[in-house]
Scaffold this motif. Structure first.
Motif, PDB file in Angstrom:
ATOM      1  N   ALA A  29      68.607  49.030  75.714  1.00  0.00           N
ATOM      2  CA  ALA A  29      69.870  48.904  75.573  1.00  0.00           C
ATOM      3  C   ALA A  29      70.666  48.035  76.214  1.00  0.00           C
ATOM      4  O   ALA A  29      71.525  46.974  75.740  1.00  0.00           O
ATOM      5  CB  ALA A  29      70.685  50.219  75.646  1.00  0.00           C
ATOM      6  N   THR A  30      70.394  47.730  77.434  1.00  0.00           N
ATOM      7  CA  THR A  30      70.817  46.664  78.276  1.00  0.00           C
ATOM      8  C   THR A  30      70.578  45.357  77.753  1.00  0.00           C
ATOM      9  O   THR A  30      71.210  44.289  77.628  1.00  0.00           O
ATOM     10  CB  THR A  30      70.633  46.966  80.097  1.00  0.00           C
ATOM     11  N   TYR A  31      69.073  45.090  77.488  1.00  0.00           N
ATOM     12  CA  TYR A  31      68.854  44.026  76.854  1.00  0.00           C
ATOM     13  C   TYR A  31      69.336  43.537  75.866  1.00  0.00           C
ATOM     14  O   TYR A  31      69.579  42.410  75.603  1.00  0.00           O
ATOM     15  CB  TYR A  31      67.126  44.167  76.532  1.00  0.00           C
ATOM     16  N   LYS A  32      69.740  44.361  74.794  1.00  0.00           N
ATOM     17  CA  LYS A  32      70.305  43.952  73.644  1.00  0.00           C
ATOM     18  C   LYS A  32      71.720  43.826  73.841  1.00  0.00           C
ATOM     19  O   LYS A  32      72.367  42.933  73.265  1.00  0.00           O
ATOM     20  CB  LYS A  32      70.260  45.132  72.434  1.00  0.00           C
ATOM     21  N   ALA A  33      72.505  44.672  74.549  1.00  0.00           N
ATOM     22  CA  ALA A  33      73.655  44.455  74.897  1.00  0.00           C
ATOM     23  C   ALA A  33      74.108  42.847  75.641  1.00  0.00           C
ATOM     24  O   ALA A  33      75.085  42.496  75.516  1.00  0.00           O
ATOM     25  CB  ALA A  33      74.237  45.495  75.715  1.00  0.00           C
ATOM     26  N   LEU A  34      73.221  42.415  76.278  1.00  0.00           N
ATOM     27  CA  LEU A  34      73.125  41.364  77.106  1.00  0.00           C
ATOM     28  C   LEU A  34      72.818  40.195  76.161  1.00  0.00           C
ATOM     29  O   LEU A  34      72.664  38.851  76.673  1.00  0.00           O
ATOM     30  CB  LEU A  34      72.600  41.219  78.401  1.00  0.00           C
ATOM     31  N   GLY A  35      72.386  40.396  74.961  1.00  0.00           N
ATOM     32  CA  GLY A  35      72.013  39.257  74.099  1.00  0.00           C
ATOM     33  C   GLY A  35      70.780  39.161  73.822  1.00  0.00           C
ATOM     34  O   GLY A  35      70.260  37.899  73.329  1.00  0.00           O
ATOM     35  N   GLY A  36      69.836  40.234  74.186  1.00  0.00           N
ATOM     36  CA  GLY A  36      68.343  39.934  73.757  1.00  0.00           C
ATOM     37  C   GLY A  36      68.130  39.687  72.507  1.00  0.00           C
ATOM     38  O   GLY A  36      68.645  40.495  71.485  1.00  0.00           O
ATOM     39  N   ALA A  37      67.097  38.995  72.103  1.00  0.00           N
ATOM     40  CA  ALA A  37      67.039  38.423  70.756  1.00  0.00           C
ATOM     41  C   ALA A  37      66.003  39.044  69.778  1.00  0.00           C
ATOM     42  O   ALA A  37      65.976  39.035  68.861  1.00  0.00           O
ATOM     43  CB  ALA A  37      66.486  36.755  70.653  1.00  0.00           C
ATOM     44  N   HIS A  38      65.179  39.964  70.597  1.00  0.00           N
ATOM     45  CA  HIS A  38      64.091  40.612  69.741  1.00  0.00           C
ATOM     46  C   HIS A  38      64.068  42.179  69.630  1.00  0.00           C
ATOM     47  O   HIS A  38      64.910  42.734  70.462  1.00  0.00           O
ATOM     48  CB  HIS A  38      62.825  40.370  70.533  1.00  0.00           C
ATOM     49  N   ASP A  39      63.574  42.595  68.548  1.00  0.00           N
ATOM     50  CA  ASP A  39      63.579  44.021  68.269  1.00  0.00           C
ATOM     51  C   ASP A  39      62.633  44.944  69.359  1.00  0.00           C
ATOM     52  O   ASP A  39      61.712  44.378  69.613  1.00  0.00           O
ATOM     53  CB  ASP A  39      63.358  44.202  66.961  1.00  0.00           C
ATOM     54  N   LEU A  40      62.884  46.021  69.731  1.00  0.00           N
ATOM     55  CA  LEU A  40      61.823  46.741  70.383  1.00  0.00           C
ATOM     56  C   LEU A  40      60.647  46.883  69.546  1.00  0.00           C
ATOM     57  O   LEU A  40      59.633  46.979  70.342  1.00  0.00           O
ATOM     58  CB  LEU A  40      62.599  48.283  70.621  1.00  0.00           C
ATOM     59  N   HIS A  41      60.704  46.913  68.470  1.00  0.00           N
ATOM     60  CA  HIS A  41      59.433  47.311  67.535  1.00  0.00           C
ATOM     61  C   HIS A  41      58.469  45.924  67.991  1.00  0.00           C
ATOM     62  O   HIS A  41      57.138  46.040  68.093  1.00  0.00           O
ATOM     63  CB  HIS A  41      59.626  47.520  66.107  1.00  0.00           C
ATOM     64  N   THR A  42      59.055  44.739  67.820  1.00  0.00           N
ATOM     65  CA  THR A  42      58.572  43.495  68.041  1.00  0.00           C
ATOM     66  C   THR A  42      57.959  43.473  69.564  1.00  0.00           C
ATOM     67  O   THR A  42      56.500  43.197  69.841  1.00  0.00           O
ATOM     68  CB  THR A  42      59.429  42.169  68.061  1.00  0.00           C
ATOM     69  N   LEU A  43      58.670  44.330  70.537  1.00  0.00           N
ATOM     70  CA  LEU A  43      58.180  43.780  71.815  1.00  0.00           C
ATOM     71  C   LEU A  43      56.952  45.100  72.083  1.00  0.00           C
ATOM     72  O   LEU A  43      56.032  44.569  72.608  1.00  0.00           O
ATOM     73  CB  LEU A  43      59.024  44.352  72.951  1.00  0.00           C
ATOM     74  N   ARG A  44      57.195  46.141  71.420  1.00  0.00           N
ATOM     75  CA  ARG A  44      56.248  47.174  71.740  1.00  0.00           C
ATOM     76  C   ARG A  44      55.040  46.773  70.929  1.00  0.00           C
ATOM     77  O   ARG A  44      53.754  47.229  71.341  1.00  0.00           O
ATOM     78  CB  ARG A  44      56.617  48.675  71.055  1.00  0.00           C
ATOM     79  N   ARG A  45      54.836  46.211  69.614  1.00  0.00           N
ATOM     80  CA  ARG A  45      53.916  45.890  68.903  1.00  0.00           C
ATOM     81  C   ARG A  45      52.941  44.913  69.826  1.00  0.00           C
ATOM     82  O   ARG A  45      51.730  44.700  69.685  1.00  0.00           O
ATOM     83  CB  ARG A  45      54.145  45.485  67.551  1.00  0.00           C
TER      84      ARG A  45
END
Length: 64
Positions: free
Chosen positions: A27-43
């Motif tokens: 949630a913090t990653y996305k709030a601070l402008g993280g560009a990738h989806d959790l699914h992508t990172l988990r995969r």
């Protein structure tokens, strides 16, 4: 498809913008402008915690 190093570089970039000592949750990653989806990172890495470890970060219980 993104190269693994691009995913890891984005994690490191966002960590620099995070509050010092604050666990990097997704949630913090996305709030601070993280560009990738959790699914992508988990995969790619197997889990959020393993993605953090691959980026050289130490996951905390809250970030797992």
């Amino acid at each position: 498809m993104y190269p693994s190093e691009a995913l890891l570089a984005d994690l490191r970039r966002v960590l620099e913008a995070a509050e010092p000592g604050e666990p990097l949750t997704f949630a913090t990653y996305k709030a601070l402008g993280g560009a990738h989806d959790l699914h992508t990172l988990r995969r790619r890495f197997g889990s959020w915690a393993l993605a953090l470890e691959a980026a050289g970060l130490v996951p905390t219980p809250r970030s797992q």
